[in-house]
Design a protein around this motif. Structure first.
Motif, short mmCIF file in Angstrom:
data_model
loop_
_atom_site.label_atom_id
_atom_site.label_comp_id
_atom_site.label_asym_id
_atom_site.label_seq_id
_atom_site.Cartn_x
_atom_site.Cartn_y
_atom_site.Cartn_z
N TYR A 48 21.64 28.22 -31.50
CA TYR A 48 21.96 27.17 -32.48
C TYR A 48 22.93 27.61 -33.58
N PRO A 49 22.76 28.79 -34.18
CA PRO A 49 23.69 29.18 -35.25
C PRO A 49 25.14 29.33 -34.79
N PHE A 50 25.37 29.44 -33.48
CA PHE A 50 26.70 29.68 -32.95
C PHE A 50 27.36 28.44 -32.34
N LEU A 51 26.64 27.33 -32.27
CA LEU A 51 27.17 26.15 -31.60
C LEU A 51 28.36 25.54 -32.35
N ASP A 52 28.39 25.63 -33.65
CA ASP A 52 29.51 25.08 -34.41
C ASP A 52 30.78 25.92 -34.23
N ASP A 53 30.65 27.11 -33.65
CA ASP A 53 31.80 27.97 -33.40
C ASP A 53 32.53 27.59 -32.12
N ARG A 54 32.12 26.50 -31.47
CA ARG A 54 32.72 26.07 -30.21
C ARG A 54 33.28 24.66 -30.31
N PRO A 55 34.19 24.42 -31.24
CA PRO A 55 34.75 23.07 -31.36
C PRO A 55 35.54 22.71 -30.10
N GLY A 56 35.47 21.45 -29.73
CA GLY A 56 36.19 20.99 -28.55
C GLY A 56 35.43 21.14 -27.26
#
Length: 108
Positions: A48-56
Motif C-alpha cells: 500500500y505505501p508504494f502504490l502511489d509511486d506507480r502513476p499511469g
C-alpha cells in the motif's frame, strides 16, 4: 493517500479446489495493469505505501497461499503452485493474460 485509508477498486477470493486466494485491484480500471508479487512472509497491504509511486498503472496484488488473507494448505507449498495461482488470478479477472505477460516479462 495514507496506507491505512487505501481501499482496492475490486477485491475478493478466488476458489481453487480447497484453496482460497485473496486478490486486490487498485487504480482506475482503464490503465495498463502491473502485478506486484509478494516476498516471503508478506501480504498485499505491505504494498500500500508504494502504490502511489506507480502513476499511469492499475496494480494487481494477491496473497500467495499461506500469506495474508489467502488460505494455508496443510501440505508444503511448491513454487509451481504459486505460478499457477498467479496465472489463474489473471485469467479469472478477465484480463488478456498473454498481453499482460508479454508487456511485463521482466516482472514474471
Amino acid at each position: 493517500m495514507a496506507a491505512g485509508e487505501r481501499r482496492p477498486r475490486e477485491s475478493g477470493f478466488l476458489a481453487d479446489g480447497a484453496h482460497r486466494i485473496w486478490w486486490e485491484l487498485h487504480g482506475t480500471g482503464d490503465q495498463e495493469v502491473v502485478c506486484l508479487l509478494n516476498g516471503l512472509a508478506m501480504h498485499t497491504k505491505a504494498w500500500y505505501p508504494f502504490l502511489d509511486d506507480r502513476p499511469g498503472y492499475d496494480v494487481l496484488l494477491y496473497d500467495y497461499l499461506g500469506q495474508g488473507a489467502s488460505s494455508s494448505p496443510d501440505e508444503p507449498i511448491e513454487i509451481n503452485l504459486n505460478v499457477n495461482i498467479r496465472q489463474e488470478v489473471i485469467v479469472r479477472l478477465e484480463r488478456d493474460a498473454e498481453e499482460l505477460l508479454q508487456q511485463n516479462q521482466d516482472l514474471f
